[in-house]
Design an enzyme around this catalytic site. Structure first.
Site, mmCIF file in Angstrom:
data_model
loop_
_atom_site.group_PDB
_atom_site.id
_atom_site.type_symbol
_atom_site.label_atom_id
_atom_site.label_comp_id
_atom_site.label_asym_id
_atom_site.label_seq_id
_atom_site.Cartn_x
_atom_site.Cartn_y
_atom_site.Cartn_z
ATOM 1 N N PRO A 28 0.812 -1.224 0.000
ATOM 2 C CA PRO A 28 0.000 0.000 0.000
ATOM 3 C C PRO A 28 0.840 1.267 0.000
ATOM 4 O O PRO A 28 1.857 1.363 0.703
ATOM 5 C CB PRO A 28 -0.823 -0.128 1.286
ATOM 6 C CG PRO A 28 -0.954 -1.607 1.486
ATOM 7 C CD PRO A 28 0.373 -2.175 1.037
ATOM 8 N N CYS A 29 0.382 2.249 -0.792
ATOM 9 C CA CYS A 29 1.173 3.462 -0.993
ATOM 10 C C CYS A 29 0.703 4.645 -0.155
ATOM 11 O O CYS A 29 1.368 5.680 -0.131
ATOM 12 C CB CYS A 29 1.141 3.854 -2.477
ATOM 13 S SG CYS A 29 -0.512 4.377 -3.042
ATOM 14 N N GLN A 30 -0.447 4.513 0.524
ATOM 15 C CA GLN A 30 -1.075 5.694 1.120
ATOM 16 C C GLN A 30 -0.148 6.466 2.053
ATOM 17 O O GLN A 30 -0.144 7.697 2.072
ATOM 18 C CB GLN A 30 -2.346 5.304 1.884
ATOM 19 C CG GLN A 30 -3.481 4.860 0.977
ATOM 20 C CD GLN A 30 -3.499 3.361 0.791
ATOM 21 O OE1 GLN A 30 -2.462 2.701 0.905
ATOM 22 N NE2 GLN A 30 -4.656 2.814 0.519
#
EC number: 2.1.1.37
Length: 369
Positions: free
Chosen positions: A60-62
């Site tokens: 995940p990049c958030q």
């Protein structure tokens, strides 16, 4: 989408995602035999069979993106890298370390926490006996979508890498200023094991945004004149001038629009419609967390039409064929494509870097036998 990019010559041993809706789509398109849905934290070494040539992971990049909260690798979502890495170390301790590891994420991962997150990932790879290098590839080279992404490509240190894909210096196309700055902050030991990946640019892109836009899309409807007028009224003077310039061309011009919150001259937050007519779509994002969905705007002389981009059009922007089965619900399809990796980018990296390494390893093994 990584599997689609790798192609039929690759055999998948394991696929994993915590999103059950994505897993359902994966099963429809690829079958569910190798799929293990669920949190990567729950996977065991026994869930990873055999000796893999390649492990491809997109965590995940958030927490690493510019729009995220800045928690970095300590964040709940992007911190998923660490349980993934614990799993890789476990199979390495069993003598099953993968030959190549590719980690994909947003380009902002190289600047997260002043480069410390990027350095931590490189250190983890190096400590486990891998040589490591990275590239930033903008999908706009392959499809009409602006989508720069970081690809960290690591190779087990005992594997010989073909000389032609290793350079002495960074390449401007693949090694951006931010990546070179991040490299400069790495420790001497990591730099000793660093690789400047050297490979050709793709052929000039021929597909345009206009090519993928449908006149009669499925699942979305063209806005009414009133709705289009409301959208235009949300544009700043700069964006209105872009619209007027498109009108003056006197031909069909396709653009995209994102709604964004900006501050006006009084410092008050207002919602603005920002348009681009460079025949490249903006970066697809998942609609979760308040991100707006991308709109299509078509100008033909004085006539202006607008609507949501269709799920099939988003799939085309990701390089997926029309035969790829998408979720029926719009939001689920948009989330799937907005959270993916562009198929032809994967294919290019596979052809230029990953496959030459694996082929050389196979030849060396045969010669040694």
């Amino acid at each position: 989408m990584a599997r689609a990019g790798l192609g039929d010559r690759w055999e998948c041993l394991l696929a994993n995602d915590f999103d059950h809706k994505k897993c359902a789509t994966y099963s429809i398109n690829w079958g569910g035999e190798q799929l293990k849905p669920g949190d990567v934290r729950l996977l065991k070494p026994s869930d990873l069979p055999g000796n893999a040539d390649l492990v491809w992971a997109s965590f995940p990049c958030q927490d690493l993106s510019i729009a995220g909260g800045g928690a970095g690798l300590k964040g709940e979502r992007s911190g998923t890298f660490w349980p993934f890495w614990k799993l890789i170390k476990s199979i390495a301790n069993e003598g099953r370390a993968p030959s190549v590891i590719v980690l994909e994420n947003v380009a902002g991962a190289v600047t997260s926490h002043g480069g410390k997150d990027f350095s931590a990932i490189c250190k983890a790879l190096t400590d486990e006996g891998y040589r490591v290098g990275a590239v930033i590839v903008d999908a706009a080279l392959f499809v009409p979508q602006s989508r720069p992404r970081l690809f960290i490509i690591a190779v087990r240190s005992d594997i010989k890498i073909p000389k032609e894909i290793v350079g002495d210096n960074p390449m401007p196309m693949w090694h951006t200023r931010s990546l070179k700055v991040a490299y400069s902050k790495l420790t001497a030991r990591i730099k000793e094991n660093w690789i400047w990946w050297h490979f050709d640019a793709p052929a000039e892109r021929t597909i345009t945004l206009s090519d993928i836009i449908e006149e009669n899309p499925s699942g979305v409807m063209w806005h009414t004149k009133e709705q289009t007028s409301q959208l235009i009224n949300m544009m700043s003077d700069l964006n209105l001038e872009k619209l007027q310039k498109a009108k003056r061309l006197g031909r069909r011009v396709v653009g995209t629009v994102y709604k964004r919150t900006r501050r006006d001259v009084a410092g008050i937050k207002v919602q603005r419609a920002e348009v681009r007519f460079d025949d490249v779509a903006g970066c697809l994002r998942t609609p979760a967390g308040g991100s707006s969905r991308q709109l299509i705007i078509v100008v033909d002389g004085s006539k202006v039409r607008s609507r949501l981009i269709s799920s099939r059009e988003t799939a085309r922007l990701m390089g997926l064929p029309d035969s790829y089965i998408l979720p029926e619900r719009y939001n689920e399809a948009y989330h799937l494509t907005g959270d993916g990796v562009v198929v032809p980018v994967v294919r290019h990296l596979a052809e230029r870097i990953i496959e030459p390494i694996i082929k050389k390893q196979i030849r060396a093994s045969k010669e040694a036998a």
